[in-house]
Design an enzyme around this catalytic site. Structure first.
Site, PDB file in Angstrom:
ATOM      1  N   ASP A   1     -18.635  -3.859  -7.331  1.00  0.00           N
ATOM      2  CA  ASP A   1     -17.788  -3.220  -6.317  1.00  0.00           C
ATOM      3  C   ASP A   1     -16.371  -3.112  -6.876  1.00  0.00           C
ATOM      4  OD1 ASP A   1     -17.138  -1.946  -3.976  1.00  0.00           O
ATOM      5  OD2 ASP A   1     -17.716  -3.578  -2.646  1.00  0.00           O
ATOM      6  N   ASP A   2     -15.563  -2.252  -6.254  1.00  0.00           N
ATOM      7  CA  ASP A   2     -14.194  -2.107  -6.741  1.00  0.00           C
ATOM      8  C   ASP A   2     -13.364  -3.349  -6.429  1.00  0.00           C
ATOM      9  OD1 ASP A   2     -14.267  -1.514  -4.009  1.00  0.00           O
ATOM     10  OD2 ASP A   2     -13.054   0.295  -4.148  1.00  0.00           O
TER      11      ASP A   2
ATOM     12  N   ASP B   1     -12.200  -8.210  -0.477  1.00  0.00           N
ATOM     13  CA  ASP B   1     -11.006  -8.485   0.336  1.00  0.00           C
ATOM     14  C   ASP B   1     -11.306  -9.694   1.237  1.00  0.00           C
ATOM     15  OD1 ASP B   1      -9.038  -8.414   2.402  1.00  0.00           O
ATOM     16  OD2 ASP B   1      -8.686  -6.289   2.115  1.00  0.00           O
TER      17      ASP B   1
HETATM   18  O1  LIG Z   1     -14.181  -7.793   1.410  1.00  0.00           O
HETATM   19  P1  LIG Z   1     -14.154  -6.783   2.515  1.00  0.00           P
HETATM   20  O2  LIG Z   1     -13.103  -7.121   3.549  1.00  0.00           O
HETATM   21  O3  LIG Z   1     -15.499  -6.534   3.128  1.00  0.00           O
HETATM   22  O4  LIG Z   1     -13.637  -5.382   1.888  1.00  0.00           O
HETATM   23  C1  LIG Z   1     -14.085  -4.884   0.656  1.00  0.00           C
HETATM   24  C2  LIG Z   1     -14.843  -3.591   0.797  1.00  0.00           C
HETATM   25  O5  LIG Z   1     -14.032  -2.608   1.469  1.00  0.00           O
HETATM   26  C3  LIG Z   1     -14.017  -1.408   0.719  1.00  0.00           C
HETATM   27  O6  LIG Z   1     -15.117  -0.577   1.063  1.00  0.00           O
HETATM   28  P2  LIG Z   1     -15.097   0.384   2.352  1.00  0.00           P
HETATM   29  O7  LIG Z   1     -15.888  -0.260   3.456  1.00  0.00           O
HETATM   30  O8  LIG Z   1     -13.691   0.759   2.672  1.00  0.00           O
HETATM   31  O9  LIG Z   1     -15.916   1.652   1.929  1.00  0.00           O
HETATM   32  P3  LIG Z   1     -15.763   2.579   0.628  1.00  0.00           P
HETATM   33  O10 LIG Z   1     -16.155   1.734  -0.538  1.00  0.00           O
HETATM   34  O11 LIG Z   1     -16.731   3.669   0.905  1.00  0.00           O
HETATM   35  O12 LIG Z   1     -14.344   3.056   0.548  1.00  0.00           O
HETATM   36  C4  LIG Z   1     -14.173  -1.876  -0.709  1.00  0.00           C
HETATM   37  O13 LIG Z   1     -14.694  -0.844  -1.529  1.00  0.00           O
HETATM   38  C5  LIG Z   1     -15.154  -3.020  -0.584  1.00  0.00           C
HETATM   39  O14 LIG Z   1     -16.486  -2.557  -0.619  1.00  0.00           O
HETATM   40  N1  LIG Z   2      -8.564   0.946  -0.899  1.00  0.00           N
HETATM   41  C1  LIG Z   2      -8.754  -0.267  -0.358  1.00  0.00           C
HETATM   42  N2  LIG Z   2      -9.850  -0.501   0.384  1.00  0.00           N
HETATM   43  C2  LIG Z   2      -9.989  -1.750   0.901  1.00  0.00           C
HETATM   44  N3  LIG Z   2     -10.953  -2.258   1.687  1.00  0.00           N
HETATM   45  C3  LIG Z   2     -10.643  -3.541   1.949  1.00  0.00           C
HETATM   46  N4  LIG Z   2      -9.484  -3.885   1.363  1.00  0.00           N
HETATM   47  C4  LIG Z   2      -9.060  -2.774   0.710  1.00  0.00           C
HETATM   48  C5  LIG Z   2      -7.896  -2.504  -0.097  1.00  0.00           C
HETATM   49  O1  LIG Z   2      -7.024  -3.349  -0.346  1.00  0.00           O
HETATM   50  N5  LIG Z   2      -7.811  -1.229  -0.600  1.00  0.00           N
HETATM   51 MG   LIG Z   3     -16.603  -0.358  -0.579  1.00  0.00          MG
END
Ligand SMILES: O=P(O)(O)OC[C@H]1O[C@H](OP(=O)(O)OP(=O)(O)O)[C@H](O)[C@@H]1O
Ligand SMILES: Nc1nc2[nH]cnc2c(=O)[nH]1
Ligand SMILES: [Mg+2]
Length: 159
Positions: A92-93, A96
């Site tokens: 994952d990127d 959080d």
């Molecule tokens: O640790 P957490 O509080 O769960 O947050 C982390 C997740 O939030 C973001 O995804 P998002 O749900 O925004 O979807 P995306 O990857 O499609 O942008 C990010 O890419 C992680 O997958």
């Molecule tokens: N882009 C982005 N997405 C998130 N989802 C949860 N935390 C983050 C953050 O810091 N940046």
């Molecule tokens: Mg995500």
């Protein structure tokens, strides 16, 4: 939870992201993986870059959504996988609060889980990450930004 928890921004450029993912790959090079599972959507770009560096061709996804921009909602799992992650790299990127990571770990308990960026609350849920970022910091990724004109300082301040 909402955007009120973020008080700083950490802006990541494409160049920076590429350098960071390559550095993470240096730390993964001794391992062999059957394939990569990317957590959509944020994990897709790091997963593609890692796949190139480690010469992995087999790529699957866990499709999951938690945030609507800065607002955290319920977890919506749209697609899983049919194995426990044994021998797979899970990407994952960022992590959080760790809510997404916790859910995906339940689904793939044996995968090696990496993120490029990690905040303190979520950090214990991943096996490896590259850069730690403060909990109150919003990471701004290059795919969410564009190039824009900025007024000269003199016009911003004196007009
Ligand atoms: O640790 P957490 O509080 O769960 O947050 C982390 C997740 O939030 C973001 O995804 P998002 O749900 O925004 O979807 P995306 O990857 O499609 O942008 C990010 O890419 C992680 O997958
Ligand atoms: N882009 C982005 N997405 C998130 N989802 C949860 N935390 C983050 C953050 O810091 N940046
Ligand atoms: Mg995500």
């Amino acid at each position: 939870m909402s955007s009120h928890r973020y008080h700083q921004h950490f802006t990541v450029s494409w160049d920076q992201l590429h350098r960071d993912v390559r550095e993470l790959c240096h730390r993964l090079i001794e391992r062999d993986f059957k394939g990569i599972v990317a957590i959509t959507r944020g994990g897709l770009i790091p997963a593609a870059l890692i796949a190139r560096e480690l010469n992995v061709r087999l790529i699957d996804t866990v499709c999951i959504k938690s945030y609507d921009h800065m607002d955290q909602g319920g977890l919506d799992v749209m697609k899983g996988v049919d194995h426990d992650g044994d021998g797979w790299l899970l990407v994952d990127d960022l992590v959080d609060t760790g809510k997404t990571a916790r859910k995906v770990r339940e689904m793939l308990p044996k995968a090696h889980f990496v993120t490029v960026y990690a905040k303190p609350e979520g950090r214990p849920l991943v096996d490896q990450y590259l850069t730690e970022v403060a909990q109150d910091c919003w990471i701004q990724f290059p795919w969410d930004m564009g190039i824009a004109y900025v007024e000269p300082l003199v016009d911003q301040v004196k007009r």
